[in-house]
Each structure stands twice: as structure tokens, then as C-alpha cells.
Design a protein around this motif. Structure first.
Motif, PDB file in Angstrom:
ATOM      1  N   TRP A  66     127.300  28.011  44.315  1.00 29.07           N
ATOM      2  CA  TRP A  66     126.440  29.090  44.797  1.00 29.07           C
ATOM      3  C   TRP A  66     125.779  29.746  43.597  1.00 29.07           C
ATOM      4  O   TRP A  66     126.436  30.073  42.611  1.00 29.07           O
ATOM      5  CB  TRP A  66     127.256  30.114  45.581  1.00 29.07           C
ATOM      6  N   ALA A 126     121.886  29.894  52.358  1.00 24.27           N
ATOM      7  CA  ALA A 126     121.874  31.143  51.592  1.00 24.27           C
ATOM      8  C   ALA A 126     122.891  32.074  52.226  1.00 24.27           C
ATOM      9  O   ALA A 126     123.196  31.975  53.412  1.00 24.27           O
ATOM     10  CB  ALA A 126     120.488  31.771  51.620  1.00 24.27           C
ATOM     11  N   ASN A 137     121.971  29.160  57.479  1.00 25.15           N
ATOM     12  CA  ASN A 137     121.821  27.741  57.185  1.00 25.15           C
ATOM     13  C   ASN A 137     120.603  27.201  57.932  1.00 25.15           C
ATOM     14  O   ASN A 137     120.712  26.726  59.041  1.00 25.15           O
ATOM     15  CB  ASN A 137     123.080  26.987  57.585  1.00 25.15           C
ATOM     16  N   ARG A 158     117.696  25.671  53.735  1.00 24.27           N
ATOM     17  CA  ARG A 158     118.549  25.720  52.551  1.00 24.27           C
ATOM     18  C   ARG A 158     119.584  26.815  52.752  1.00 24.27           C
ATOM     19  O   ARG A 158     119.265  27.931  53.145  1.00 24.27           O
ATOM     20  CB  ARG A 158     117.684  25.895  51.316  1.00 24.27           C
ATOM     21  N   SER A 179     112.854  23.867  49.640  1.00 21.06           N
ATOM     22  CA  SER A 179     113.386  23.580  48.304  1.00 21.06           C
ATOM     23  C   SER A 179     112.357  22.886  47.451  1.00 21.06           C
ATOM     24  O   SER A 179     111.551  22.140  47.876  1.00 21.06           O
ATOM     25  CB  SER A 179     114.625  22.698  48.409  1.00 21.06           C
ATOM     26  N   GLU A 191     121.064  35.069  43.274  1.00 18.34           N
ATOM     27  CA  GLU A 191     119.628  35.296  43.406  1.00 18.34           C
ATOM     28  C   GLU A 191     119.279  36.771  43.233  1.00 18.34           C
ATOM     29  O   GLU A 191     118.284  37.109  42.621  1.00 18.34           O
ATOM     30  CB  GLU A 191     119.122  34.819  44.778  1.00 18.34           C
ATOM     31  N   THR A 193     122.174  31.386  46.867  1.00 16.84           N
ATOM     32  CA  THR A 193     121.758  30.145  47.517  1.00 16.84           C
ATOM     33  C   THR A 193     122.640  29.016  47.007  1.00 16.84           C
ATOM     34  O   THR A 193     123.187  29.089  45.909  1.00 16.84           O
ATOM     35  CB  THR A 193     120.276  29.810  47.226  1.00 16.84           C
ATOM     36  N   ALA A 246     118.707  37.121  52.199  1.00 19.05           N
ATOM     37  CA  ALA A 246     119.370  35.828  52.404  1.00 19.05           C
ATOM     38  C   ALA A 246     118.665  35.035  53.501  1.00 19.05           C
ATOM     39  O   ALA A 246     118.461  33.822  53.368  1.00 19.05           O
ATOM     40  CB  ALA A 246     120.840  36.031  52.764  1.00 19.05           C
ATOM     41  N   LEU A 288     115.392  33.673  52.013  1.00 17.40           N
ATOM     42  CA  LEU A 288     115.674  32.586  51.082  1.00 17.40           C
ATOM     43  C   LEU A 288     116.024  31.302  51.819  1.00 17.40           C
ATOM     44  O   LEU A 288     115.647  30.212  51.422  1.00 17.40           O
ATOM     45  CB  LEU A 288     116.799  32.961  50.129  1.00 17.40           C
ATOM     46  N   SER A 289     116.767  31.430  52.921  1.00 17.33           N
ATOM     47  CA  SER A 289     117.187  30.250  53.663  1.00 17.33           C
ATOM     48  C   SER A 289     116.016  29.542  54.337  1.00 17.33           C
ATOM     49  O   SER A 289     116.083  28.361  54.641  1.00 17.33           O
ATOM     50  CB  SER A 289     118.245  30.623  54.706  1.00 17.33           C
TER      51      SER A 289
END
Length: 79
Positions: A55, A29, A24, A27, A79, A58, A47, A71, A74-75
Motif C-alpha cells: 500500500w 484504494a 475496489n 484500482r 492506472s 497518497e 493505493t 480514496a 483515487l480508486s
């Protein structure tokens, strides 16, 4: 970074998610290991769509380390 793991007994998680890790940062993930209908397992990288509260898939990986790294990356994306 937050890490959440299921405290359920192994017999209670048959055919469901067995592990869950959530990142966290900018964003949310997560990478979670799920059972397949064929008896195998796969890691899903997802995500959170904050607008709809769901959710979103991805990617999927066979190795946990690879899924966790995806993950994490991506986090960190804006955004």
C-alpha cells in the motif's frame, strides 16, 4: 464498493489501525484511521501497488469523510 471494518475489541487495537475502508474499482484504494505516537489519530489515504503488493501513501486527512472521498476518487482513476 466493499467496506471492511475491524471486528477486534477496542483494547486489542490500542496504537494500531482502528478502522479500515477499502474501495475496489479500477484500482484498489483505502482510507484508514491510524494512531499517532503523540496520542492523536489521522486518516491515511493509500493505493495498492499491484506490482510490489504494498500500500502506497497518497494523502492524509483529519476528517474521515474527506479521506473516504479521496480514496473513492483515487480508486476510479485509471492506472
Amino acid at each position: 464498493m466493499f467496506k471492511f471494518e475491524s471486528k477486534a475489541k477496542p483494547e486489542a487495537v490500542t496504537g494500531t489501525t482502528s478502522e479500515l475502508v477499502m474501495f475496489n474499482y479500477c484500482r484498489p484504494a483505502r482510507a484508514r484511521r491510524v494512531a499517532l505516537g503523540s496520542g492523536g489519530r489521522v486518516w491515511l489515504v493509500e493505493t495498492l501497488d499491484r506490482v510490489h503488493g504494498i500500500w502506497v501513501w497518497e494523502d492524509e486527512c483529519s476528517q474521515g469523510d474527506q479521506a473516504l472521498e479521496q480514496a473513492r476518487r483515487l480508486s476510479l482513476m485509471l492506472s
